[in-house]
Scaffold this motif. Sequence first.
Motif, PDB file in Angstrom:
ATOM      1  N   PRO A  79     -64.200  36.035 -56.264  1.00  0.00           N
ATOM      2  CA  PRO A  79     -64.735  34.697 -56.550  1.00  0.00           C
ATOM      3  C   PRO A  79     -65.706  34.181 -55.486  1.00  0.00           C
ATOM      4  O   PRO A  79     -65.712  33.007 -55.141  1.00  0.00           O
ATOM      5  CB  PRO A  79     -63.465  33.841 -56.614  1.00  0.00           C
ATOM      6  N   VAL A  80     -66.521  35.068 -54.961  1.00  0.00           N
ATOM      7  CA  VAL A  80     -67.523  34.712 -53.949  1.00  0.00           C
ATOM      8  C   VAL A  80     -68.870  35.218 -54.462  1.00  0.00           C
ATOM      9  O   VAL A  80     -69.035  36.414 -54.666  1.00  0.00           O
ATOM     10  CB  VAL A  80     -67.195  35.358 -52.580  1.00  0.00           C
ATOM     11  N   PRO A  81     -69.832  34.318 -54.687  1.00  0.00           N
ATOM     12  CA  PRO A  81     -71.141  34.751 -55.207  1.00  0.00           C
ATOM     13  C   PRO A  81     -72.093  35.180 -54.088  1.00  0.00           C
ATOM     14  O   PRO A  81     -71.862  34.901 -52.908  1.00  0.00           O
ATOM     15  CB  PRO A  81     -71.658  33.488 -55.887  1.00  0.00           C
ATOM     16  N   LEU A  82     -73.153  35.830 -54.489  1.00  0.00           N
ATOM     17  CA  LEU A  82     -74.256  36.115 -53.564  1.00  0.00           C
ATOM     18  C   LEU A  82     -75.059  34.832 -53.415  1.00  0.00           C
ATOM     19  O   LEU A  82     -75.417  34.203 -54.410  1.00  0.00           O
ATOM     20  CB  LEU A  82     -75.162  37.214 -54.129  1.00  0.00           C
ATOM     21  N   VAL A  83     -75.340  34.440 -52.175  1.00  0.00           N
ATOM     22  CA  VAL A  83     -76.091  33.215 -51.901  1.00  0.00           C
ATOM     23  C   VAL A  83     -77.164  33.482 -50.847  1.00  0.00           C
ATOM     24  O   VAL A  83     -77.070  34.452 -50.103  1.00  0.00           O
ATOM     25  CB  VAL A  83     -75.169  32.066 -51.421  1.00  0.00           C
ATOM     26  N   LEU A  84     -78.140  32.611 -50.787  1.00  0.00           N
ATOM     27  CA  LEU A  84     -79.179  32.722 -49.756  1.00  0.00           C
ATOM     28  C   LEU A  84     -78.896  31.828 -48.552  1.00  0.00           C
ATOM     29  O   LEU A  84     -79.552  31.950 -47.530  1.00  0.00           O
ATOM     30  CB  LEU A  84     -80.546  32.359 -50.336  1.00  0.00           C
ATOM     31  N   GLN A  85     -77.919  30.952 -48.670  1.00  0.00           N
ATOM     32  CA  GLN A  85     -77.692  29.956 -47.629  1.00  0.00           C
ATOM     33  C   GLN A  85     -77.346  30.565 -46.272  1.00  0.00           C
ATOM     34  O   GLN A  85     -77.712  30.015 -45.241  1.00  0.00           O
ATOM     35  CB  GLN A  85     -76.588  28.993 -48.062  1.00  0.00           C
ATOM     36  N   ASN A  86     -76.689  31.715 -46.278  1.00  0.00           N
ATOM     37  CA  ASN A  86     -76.365  32.314 -44.979  1.00  0.00           C
ATOM     38  C   ASN A  86     -77.620  32.749 -44.226  1.00  0.00           C
ATOM     39  O   ASN A  86     -77.613  32.842 -43.006  1.00  0.00           O
ATOM     40  CB  ASN A  86     -75.340  33.433 -45.113  1.00  0.00           C
ATOM     41  N   MET A  87     -78.722  32.969 -44.935  1.00  0.00           N
ATOM     42  CA  MET A  87     -79.979  33.244 -44.245  1.00  0.00           C
ATOM     43  C   MET A  87     -80.409  32.017 -43.438  1.00  0.00           C
ATOM     44  O   MET A  87     -80.944  32.141 -42.336  1.00  0.00           O
ATOM     45  CB  MET A  87     -81.079  33.628 -45.233  1.00  0.00           C
ATOM     46  N   GLY A  88     -80.147  30.827 -43.964  1.00  0.00           N
ATOM     47  CA  GLY A  88     -80.454  29.598 -43.236  1.00  0.00           C
ATOM     48  C   GLY A  88     -79.617  29.451 -41.984  1.00  0.00           C
ATOM     49  O   GLY A  88     -80.095  28.950 -40.960  1.00  0.00           O
ATOM     50  N   ILE A  89     -78.376  29.891 -42.045  1.00  0.00           N
ATOM     51  CA  ILE A  89     -77.493  29.840 -40.873  1.00  0.00           C
ATOM     52  C   ILE A  89     -78.021  30.773 -39.796  1.00  0.00           C
ATOM     53  O   ILE A  89     -78.087  30.420 -38.613  1.00  0.00           O
ATOM     54  CB  ILE A  89     -76.041  30.210 -41.259  1.00  0.00           C
TER      55      ILE A  89
END
Length: 179
Positions: free
Chosen positions: A33-43
């Motif tokens: 239940p964990v999707p692929l996201v781009l937000q960790n690139m911002g981190i």
Amino acid sequence: MHIKTHDITYIAITIAVIIILGYIPPIPIGLIPVPLVLQNMGIILASLLLGRKNGSFAVGLFVVLAFIGFPVLSGGHGGAAVFVGPTAGYIYAWLVTPFLLGTLLRGHHYLGWEIGATILIGVLFINLCGVLWLSFTTNLALPKAILAGLVFIPGDLLKSGVAIALHRRLRQLNMVPES
């Protein structure tokens, strides 16, 4: 603590970038239940651009916004419930990523060092924290959680590469604060 106006500006812009990356729809992978996201690139970008102190401040403020209910996380999520759900381990890792990565990179501007530190912290550390929490909250056996979490590694390596390239280009153009 004394903070300069230009630091506040860089922190605000970085938080905005992290939020904007969250508006790019997450991609469900179906295995967990964990999707692929781009937000960790911002981190990772916050860590590289702002260093350990201001990067930690930016990510910390972003996480506070999410906790109090602003829909700033990928998919328009936010609120305290997210911090006990299956994706919370990634968010907790985000909180310490700028400090850890900023500490490893402090005074080092060599590409190889930057790549290695970013892979170690921005990819492996975040994913390890994420799968450990996932295993704990979903009762998924740890080896299965780790195996399922491997699906994130290629994309996270690519996102790290983009963040490094962007950081190096902005530094070349003198558009990066001294960290």
